[in-house]
Design an enzyme around this catalytic site. Structure first.
Site, mmCIF file in Angstrom:
data_model
loop_
_atom_site.group_PDB
_atom_site.id
_atom_site.type_symbol
_atom_site.label_atom_id
_atom_site.label_comp_id
_atom_site.label_asym_id
_atom_site.label_seq_id
_atom_site.Cartn_x
_atom_site.Cartn_y
_atom_site.Cartn_z
ATOM 1 N N CYS A 545 0.826 -1.209 0.000
ATOM 2 C CA CYS A 545 0.000 0.000 0.000
ATOM 3 C C CYS A 545 0.861 1.260 0.000
ATOM 4 O O CYS A 545 0.346 2.368 -0.118
ATOM 5 C CB CYS A 545 -0.965 0.009 1.190
ATOM 6 S SG CYS A 545 -0.154 -0.065 2.796
ATOM 7 N N GLU A 588 -2.922 0.245 -4.099
ATOM 8 C CA GLU A 588 -2.171 -0.972 -3.799
ATOM 9 C C GLU A 588 -1.403 -1.390 -5.048
ATOM 10 O O GLU A 588 -1.979 -1.468 -6.138
ATOM 11 C CB GLU A 588 -3.116 -2.102 -3.378
ATOM 12 C CG GLU A 588 -3.896 -1.839 -2.104
ATOM 13 C CD GLU A 588 -3.150 -2.293 -0.856
ATOM 14 O OE1 GLU A 588 -2.133 -2.979 -0.990
ATOM 15 O OE2 GLU A 588 -3.619 -1.961 0.246
#
Length: 644
Positions: A545, A588
């Site tokens: 992330c 992500e």
């Protein structure tokens, strides 16, 4: 300086792991403010309130701060972090000042600080002897800013930049939107294009880092750059099915509003270190679900009618600190109230909890739909980690439940669960497609949270093994396996760096696929080193992330073997991004790594065979010193801007 307050939550949710090491940018002027001012003692006497926080019974690493001087030039944050880890030093925060050869490092205790001073003073690093001394604490930014404002004259005020005035004239709803959802005013297609560009920049940096750290991969890397302009193809950015009202977990600060509205629940307009504590209501933000806003409104009405005031990170007085709201598509809502008891006795606290419970179960707050209510007493805690904070269940259910990919998941207050459920389904589906698993496959799921990734793959494999630090999440994961009637999955609780080294040896004969989904800062270096040593781990999917923060992990997977890094290196095969955080800069990034197969010289995914290598050398070399020149030339081409 660490105060007992949190910043706005518009970034990816932090996953349970070892406490992070933070880094901050600073100007030369800031270095004088942060311990470099020789007149600090005089300042302390003249303005004691600016340093009052270090004398309170609160955690602050400022009192465990050292200054390291004579550092090598041009080193980066990761270099300092690695160097300290080499001596088994665990800093709480590192502040490195550009090309200047010194840094401020804080620790969590006096013992750790003193250990660092003993070990590092006089140590040689890159032909430079380090000097270590105690650093002076930093002034409270709020009080410092207020003092500066008081000293400003009317003439200075009149000369304020027009840009600043325009910013002040923006509607409050737009100001807070700019803070928590900086891309809110950009068409979604443009947001995705911006995120793809960011991912490409990350892969460009990885390309350069691989070239710098593994010369054996240069021929392969050169051809990859010719094909894709980066080390591996980026297969785009997959959109989130939901671009607004997608967050299933939100942390709202409680404070005084910008216009001095008392007991406001929402987001801080700026950071404490920037000199502001003002909180703005979240009702006009587009990423917060309406059901969460309804809970905020009900809770704000309650505390405004209650006798207790909000907690002040400036004076350390007051009580109400934070409201966390977790929601699910199943209609469940969990509310966690963070409260500083100060000097309230047990009877007063019991009465408050009873009042809260009645308000949300029988009173006006019942309409907000809260199904689970928790109470957290933060108090004068010594630990900076909220994950360690005990929670008391005061009303409703103990858990909320969520449906994802036809599976049901139980979620505890502290447990990690992706904050965008529908986009998480896109993410996990992509992982499943990439993994290409079968009934003979074994999956090693590192930082598994409540088991979402492993459980979503379990029906198609022989076995799944999950590793997670948070005890609550592990308990949830085990229950989730039972709920979904999955018997081929097991979970281990503990630090990944402690469990992985021994566990991978037990899996030697099973050749498992490894999936890692770590916190923002990435995996502990010990985990990466354990994966590198385990030669039977051939394939790895890394879900990040914050790929810039995880760059160290990527490089360690691919760097050449050394005394520190054992085992054959990996290299990236492909990458893809999934947008779990619309309206923000975050997404992500998935990178598929494969172990370099030196034995299989004819494989298209293996190291180029001798003919290919010679062709590359012929293109890049032009003198009798062909081998060395080809490496030099390939390195230059590798870091040069792509023509495409």
């Amino acid at each position: 300086m660490e105060m007992n307050s949190s910043d706005n939550v518009c970034a990816p949710e932090e996953k349970s792991m070892t406490p992070l090491v933070e880094t901050e940018d600073a100007t030369e002027e800031e270095t004088k403010q942060d311990g470099g001012d020789d007149n600090h003692e005089e300042n302390t006497e003249n303005c004691p309130s600016m340093y009052r926080y270090i004398k309170e019974d609160l955690f602050t690493s400022e009192i465990y701060k050292v200054e390291i001087r004579n550092l090598p030039k041009y080193i980066g944050f990761n270099d300092v972090k690695k160097f300290l880890a080499k001596y088994e030093l665990n800093p709480h925060k590192i502040k490195l000042f550009g090309k200047q050869t010194f840094a401020f490092v804080t620790f969590k205790s006096e013992e750790e600080r003193d250990k660092a001073m003993r070990i590092l003073h006089g140590v040689m690093w890159k032909n430079r002897y380090l000097s270590v001394r105690l650093a002076k604490t930093k002034a409270d930014p709020i009080i410092k800013k207020r003092k500066k404002e008081e000293e400003e004259t009317e003439e200075t005020e009149a000369k304020r930049p027009a840009v600043a005035k325009d910013k002040e004239e923006k509607p409050l709803s737009q100001q807070i939107a700019d803070v928590v959802t900086p891309l809110w005013n950009m068409p979604y297609e443009e947001q995705l294009a911006k995120k793809q560009q960011e991912c490409e920049q990350v892969l460009q940096k990885l390309t350069k880092e691989i070239g710098n750290n593994n010369k054996a991969l240069l021929p392969w890397l050169f051809m990859q750059k010719q094909k894709y302009s980066i080390c591996c193809p980026l297969e785009g950015v997959k959109a989130s099915p939901l671009q607004t009202e997608y967050r299933n977990k939100c942390e709202f600060l409680i404070g005084v509003g910008l216009n001095q509205e008392d007991k406001t629940v929402g987001f801080r307009l700026g950071k404490y270190k920037g000199g502001t504590c003002a909180v703005v209501e979240p009702f006009n933000t587009i990423h917060i679900p309406a059901v969460a806003k309804k809970v905020v409104k009900a809770f704000q009405d309650y505390i405004r009618s209650a006798p207790y005031c909000v907690y002040s990170p400036e004076t350390y007085e007051g009580h109400w600190k934070q409201l966390t709201v977790r929601t699910s598509r199943s209609g469940h809502i969990m509310a966690i109230v963070h409260f500083n008891p100060q000097k309230l006795n047990k009877e007063e606290l019991a009465e408050l909890k009873m009042s809260l419970a009645n308000y949300f179960t029988e009173g006006i707050g019942k309409d907000s739909g809260v199904t689970a209510l928790y109470f957290a007493q933060e108090g004068q805690r010594k630990s900076p980690n909220r994950e360690d904070l005990p929670l008391e269940h005061v009303a409703g259910d103990k858990y909320i439940y969520e449906d994802l990919l036809r599976l049901k998941f139980r979620i505890s207050p502290h447990a990690f669960f992706q904050i965008n459920t529908q986009a998480a389904e896109v993410l996990y589906t992509t992982i499943r497609e990439w993994a290409q698993l079968n009934q003979a496959s074994t999956v090693l799921d590192i930082c598994c949270g409540t088991g979402t990734i492993g459980l979503s793959l379990a029906k198609g494999v022989k076995k799944v093994i999950g590793i997670e630090l948070c005890q609550e999440a592990v308990e949830d994961a085990k229950v989730n396996a039972q709920i979904n009637d999955l018997n081929n999955i097991e979970f281990h609780c503990g630090k990944a760096e402690d469990i992985v080294p021994s566990l991978v040896n037990l899996l030697a004969s099973q050749n498992p696929l490894t999936i890692v989904d770590p916190p923002r800062a990435g995996l502990h270096s010990k985990v990466i080193l354990a994966i590198r040593r385990a030669e039977h781990l051939k394939k790895l999917i890394y879900v990040s992330c914050n790929p810039r923060a995880a760059m160290n992990n990527f490089v360690d997977l691919c760097r050449a073997p050394s005394n520190r890094v054992k085992g054959t290196p990996f290299r990236p095969v492909k990458a893809m991004a999934v947008d779990l955080f619309p309206q923000t800069m975050h997404c992500e990034l998935l990178i598929y790594f494969e172990r370099v197969d030196y034995a299989n010289r004819n494989s298209t995914e293996a190291t180029p065979d001798s003919a290919e290598t010679q062709a590359v050398e012929a293109e890049t070399a032009g003198s009798a010193q062909k081998d060395s020149n080809s490496i030099d030339l390939m390195e230059k081409k590798l870091v040069a801007p792509s023509s495409s």
